[in-house]
Every structure is written in C-alpha cells, then in structure tokens.
Scaffold this motif. Structure first.
Motif, PDB file in Angstrom:
ATOM      1  N   THR A  61      41.504  42.626  40.251  1.00  0.00           N
ATOM      2  CA  THR A  61      41.790  43.814  40.289  1.00  0.00           C
ATOM      3  C   THR A  61      40.732  44.226  39.580  1.00  0.00           C
ATOM      4  O   THR A  61      39.732  44.169  39.488  1.00  0.00           O
ATOM      5  CB  THR A  61      42.857  44.171  38.849  1.00  0.00           C
ATOM      6  N   HIS A  62      40.675  46.228  39.699  1.00  0.00           N
ATOM      7  CA  HIS A  62      39.273  46.835  38.977  1.00  0.00           C
ATOM      8  C   HIS A  62      39.126  46.787  37.267  1.00  0.00           C
ATOM      9  O   HIS A  62      37.745  46.577  37.324  1.00  0.00           O
ATOM     10  CB  HIS A  62      40.180  48.058  39.780  1.00  0.00           C
ATOM     11  N   ASP A  63      40.512  46.733  37.063  1.00  0.00           N
ATOM     12  CA  ASP A  63      40.323  46.461  35.671  1.00  0.00           C
ATOM     13  C   ASP A  63      38.870  44.872  35.425  1.00  0.00           C
ATOM     14  O   ASP A  63      39.125  45.030  33.944  1.00  0.00           O
ATOM     15  CB  ASP A  63      41.444  46.270  34.382  1.00  0.00           C
ATOM     16  N   VAL A  65      37.499  43.197  37.140  1.00  0.00           N
ATOM     17  CA  VAL A  65      36.602  42.852  37.218  1.00  0.00           C
ATOM     18  C   VAL A  65      35.315  43.645  36.117  1.00  0.00           C
ATOM     19  O   VAL A  65      34.397  42.938  36.038  1.00  0.00           O
ATOM     20  CB  VAL A  65      35.826  43.934  38.598  1.00  0.00           C
ATOM     21  N   ARG A  66      35.600  45.058  35.740  1.00  0.00           N
ATOM     22  CA  ARG A  66      35.428  45.621  34.290  1.00  0.00           C
ATOM     23  C   ARG A  66      35.415  44.690  33.602  1.00  0.00           C
ATOM     24  O   ARG A  66      33.891  44.894  32.856  1.00  0.00           O
ATOM     25  CB  ARG A  66      36.293  47.463  34.614  1.00  0.00           C
ATOM     26  N   ASP A  67      36.302  43.966  33.451  1.00  0.00           N
ATOM     27  CA  ASP A  67      36.227  43.587  32.107  1.00  0.00           C
ATOM     28  C   ASP A  67      34.952  42.072  32.423  1.00  0.00           C
ATOM     29  O   ASP A  67      34.486  42.038  31.668  1.00  0.00           O
ATOM     30  CB  ASP A  67      37.548  42.449  32.144  1.00  0.00           C
ATOM     31  N   ALA A  68      35.349  41.014  33.050  1.00  0.00           N
ATOM     32  CA  ALA A  68      34.129  40.178  34.200  1.00  0.00           C
ATOM     33  C   ALA A  68      32.596  40.973  33.804  1.00  0.00           C
ATOM     34  O   ALA A  68      32.386  40.147  33.185  1.00  0.00           O
ATOM     35  CB  ALA A  68      34.720  40.072  35.525  1.00  0.00           C
ATOM     36  N   ALA A  69      32.380  42.248  33.839  1.00  0.00           N
ATOM     37  CA  ALA A  69      30.966  43.143  34.048  1.00  0.00           C
ATOM     38  C   ALA A  69      30.322  42.710  33.298  1.00  0.00           C
ATOM     39  O   ALA A  69      29.138  42.536  32.323  1.00  0.00           O
ATOM     40  CB  ALA A  69      30.889  43.958  34.869  1.00  0.00           C
ATOM     41  N   THR A  85      31.768  32.894  46.078  1.00  0.00           N
ATOM     42  CA  THR A  85      32.536  32.463  46.160  1.00  0.00           C
ATOM     43  C   THR A  85      34.187  32.061  46.399  1.00  0.00           C
ATOM     44  O   THR A  85      34.690  31.037  46.617  1.00  0.00           O
ATOM     45  CB  THR A  85      32.323  30.873  46.685  1.00  0.00           C
ATOM     46  N   THR A  86      34.168  33.388  45.629  1.00  0.00           N
ATOM     47  CA  THR A  86      35.521  33.705  45.799  1.00  0.00           C
ATOM     48  C   THR A  86      36.460  33.344  46.872  1.00  0.00           C
ATOM     49  O   THR A  86      36.457  34.347  48.369  1.00  0.00           O
ATOM     50  CB  THR A  86      35.669  34.300  44.660  1.00  0.00           C
ATOM     51  N   GLY A  87      37.962  33.307  46.820  1.00  0.00           N
ATOM     52  CA  GLY A  87      38.903  34.263  47.718  1.00  0.00           C
ATOM     53  C   GLY A  87      40.487  32.751  47.822  1.00  0.00           C
ATOM     54  O   GLY A  87      39.966  31.974  47.648  1.00  0.00           O
ATOM     55  N   VAL A  88      41.327  33.685  48.321  1.00  0.00           N
ATOM     56  CA  VAL A  88      42.256  33.483  48.602  1.00  0.00           C
ATOM     57  C   VAL A  88      42.700  33.595  49.577  1.00  0.00           C
ATOM     58  O   VAL A  88      43.220  34.571  50.060  1.00  0.00           O
ATOM     59  CB  VAL A  88      43.218  33.633  46.436  1.00  0.00           C
ATOM     60  N   MET A  89      42.933  32.145  50.587  1.00  0.00           N
ATOM     61  CA  MET A  89      44.032  32.578  51.480  1.00  0.00           C
ATOM     62  C   MET A  89      45.539  32.253  51.523  1.00  0.00           C
ATOM     63  O   MET A  89      46.187  31.757  50.988  1.00  0.00           O
ATOM     64  CB  MET A  89      43.345  31.045  52.334  1.00  0.00           C
ATOM     65  N   THR A  90      46.248  33.526  51.792  1.00  0.00           N
ATOM     66  CA  THR A  90      47.366  33.737  51.965  1.00  0.00           C
ATOM     67  C   THR A  90      48.319  34.157  52.897  1.00  0.00           C
ATOM     68  O   THR A  90      47.411  35.120  53.622  1.00  0.00           O
ATOM     69  CB  THR A  90      47.763  34.057  49.902  1.00  0.00           C
ATOM     70  N   SER A  91      49.482  33.528  53.726  1.00  0.00           N
ATOM     71  CA  SER A  91      49.955  33.981  54.525  1.00  0.00           C
ATOM     72  C   SER A  91      51.124  35.584  53.878  1.00  0.00           C
ATOM     73  O   SER A  91      51.568  36.409  54.259  1.00  0.00           O
ATOM     74  CB  SER A  91      50.984  33.558  55.433  1.00  0.00           C
ATOM     75  N   GLU A  92      51.580  35.758  52.807  1.00  0.00           N
ATOM     76  CA  GLU A  92      51.787  35.983  51.548  1.00  0.00           C
ATOM     77  C   GLU A  92      51.475  37.666  51.320  1.00  0.00           C
ATOM     78  O   GLU A  92      50.350  37.823  51.585  1.00  0.00           O
ATOM     79  CB  GLU A  92      52.262  35.689  50.266  1.00  0.00           C
ATOM     80  N   ASP A  93      52.853  38.745  51.216  1.00  0.00           N
ATOM     81  CA  ASP A  93      51.955  39.799  50.919  1.00  0.00           C
ATOM     82  C   ASP A  93      52.337  40.211  49.431  1.00  0.00           C
ATOM     83  O   ASP A  93      53.133  40.524  49.214  1.00  0.00           O
ATOM     84  CB  ASP A  93      53.060  41.440  51.681  1.00  0.00           C
ATOM     85  N   LEU A  94      51.030  40.233  49.119  1.00  0.00           N
ATOM     86  CA  LEU A  94      50.454  40.286  47.671  1.00  0.00           C
ATOM     87  C   LEU A  94      49.878  41.495  47.360  1.00  0.00           C
ATOM     88  O   LEU A  94      49.277  42.022  47.859  1.00  0.00           O
ATOM     89  CB  LEU A  94      49.341  39.453  47.533  1.00  0.00           C
ATOM     90  N   ARG A  95      50.539  42.252  46.453  1.00  0.00           N
ATOM     91  CA  ARG A  95      50.043  42.672  45.897  1.00  0.00           C
ATOM     92  C   ARG A  95      49.555  43.052  43.969  1.00  0.00           C
ATOM     93  O   ARG A  95      50.070  42.419  43.872  1.00  0.00           O
ATOM     94  CB  ARG A  95      50.998  43.851  45.712  1.00  0.00           C
ATOM     95  N   THR A  96      48.447  43.467  43.840  1.00  0.00           N
ATOM     96  CA  THR A  96      47.476  43.621  42.258  1.00  0.00           C
ATOM     97  C   THR A  96      48.168  44.965  42.078  1.00  0.00           C
ATOM     98  O   THR A  96      49.311  46.114  42.453  1.00  0.00           O
ATOM     99  CB  THR A  96      46.695  44.121  42.451  1.00  0.00           C
ATOM    100  N   THR A  97      47.860  45.331  40.153  1.00  0.00           N
ATOM    101  CA  THR A  97      47.965  46.507  39.898  1.00  0.00           C
ATOM    102  C   THR A  97      47.776  47.737  40.227  1.00  0.00           C
ATOM    103  O   THR A  97      47.529  49.031  40.238  1.00  0.00           O
ATOM    104  CB  THR A  97      47.963  46.699  38.619  1.00  0.00           C
TER     105      THR A  97
END
Length: 110
Positions: A61-63, A65-69, A85-97
């Motif tokens: 999420t954008h929030d 990423v800001r928190d991490a920074a 090297t981040t990433g997640v492989m999925t066939s699901e329809d994922l949604r974030t905030t």
C-alpha cells in the motif's frame, strides 16, 4: 563499506544477496513482511549480523511504503544501492486499501 537497502531480503534470492553482502562487510537494511523470518535471517548472519537490520513493513500500500521510508530514513540518510526482490505470485484477484492489485486481467498494456 556500502549501505544497501534490500526489499524482500528475508527470503529467497533477497536473503541470499543480503547474506553475501553482509559477509563482505557491507551495511544492509532488510525490508520484509514477516518479523519472525526477519529475525531468523539476521540470526543466520552470525557475527556479521551487527552490519544488518530488519524492518517488518507492508509494501503493498502507499501508506505502507511511506511508513517504510520514514522508518528506514530514521536509521540511514542515504543508500549506495537498492536491491528489490519483493513480489507475490497469485492467481487470486487481490485488493489493497489503495485499490486492485495488478492482475492479469487488469494489467495495462500501454
């Protein structure tokens, strides 16, 4: 000695890269989702762990990423390199905030 930020450095290729860089004496800051895996990663470095730190973060999420920074910049004001090297492989329809994640059916071709 270089200062290197590794996103996804607590597993897989990122963990291997982190271990190699720490063993060469570089300062490594690792970002990952799982606190337990992060602690295990640091412990696996042995004495070289003094050159590494871990932050459990959510980069989906954008929030997040800001928190991490903000957290990373409290520790270091610059980095010589970034390893992503981040990433997640999925066939699901994922949604974030922030809305839908990029899926095969929603990926833009432009």
């Amino acid at each position: 000695m270089k200062s290197i930020l590794i996103a996804g450095g607590n597993s897989g290729i990122g963990r291997h890269v982190a271990a190699e860089l720490v063993s060469q004496g570089h300062r490594v800051v690792i970002l990952g989702r799982d606190q337990r895996k992060g602690e295990e990663t640091l412990a696996s470095f042995g004495d070289a762990a003094e050159h590494a730190s871990f932050h459990a973060v959510d980069l989906s999420t954008h929030d997040g990423v800001r928190d991490a920074a903000e957290r990373v910049l409290q520790e270091s004001d610059y980095f010589d390199a970034l390893v992503h090297t981040t990433g997640v492989m999925t066939s699901e329809d994922l949604r974030t905030t922030d809305g839908p994640a990029c899926t095969r059916s929603s990926r833009s071709t432009t």
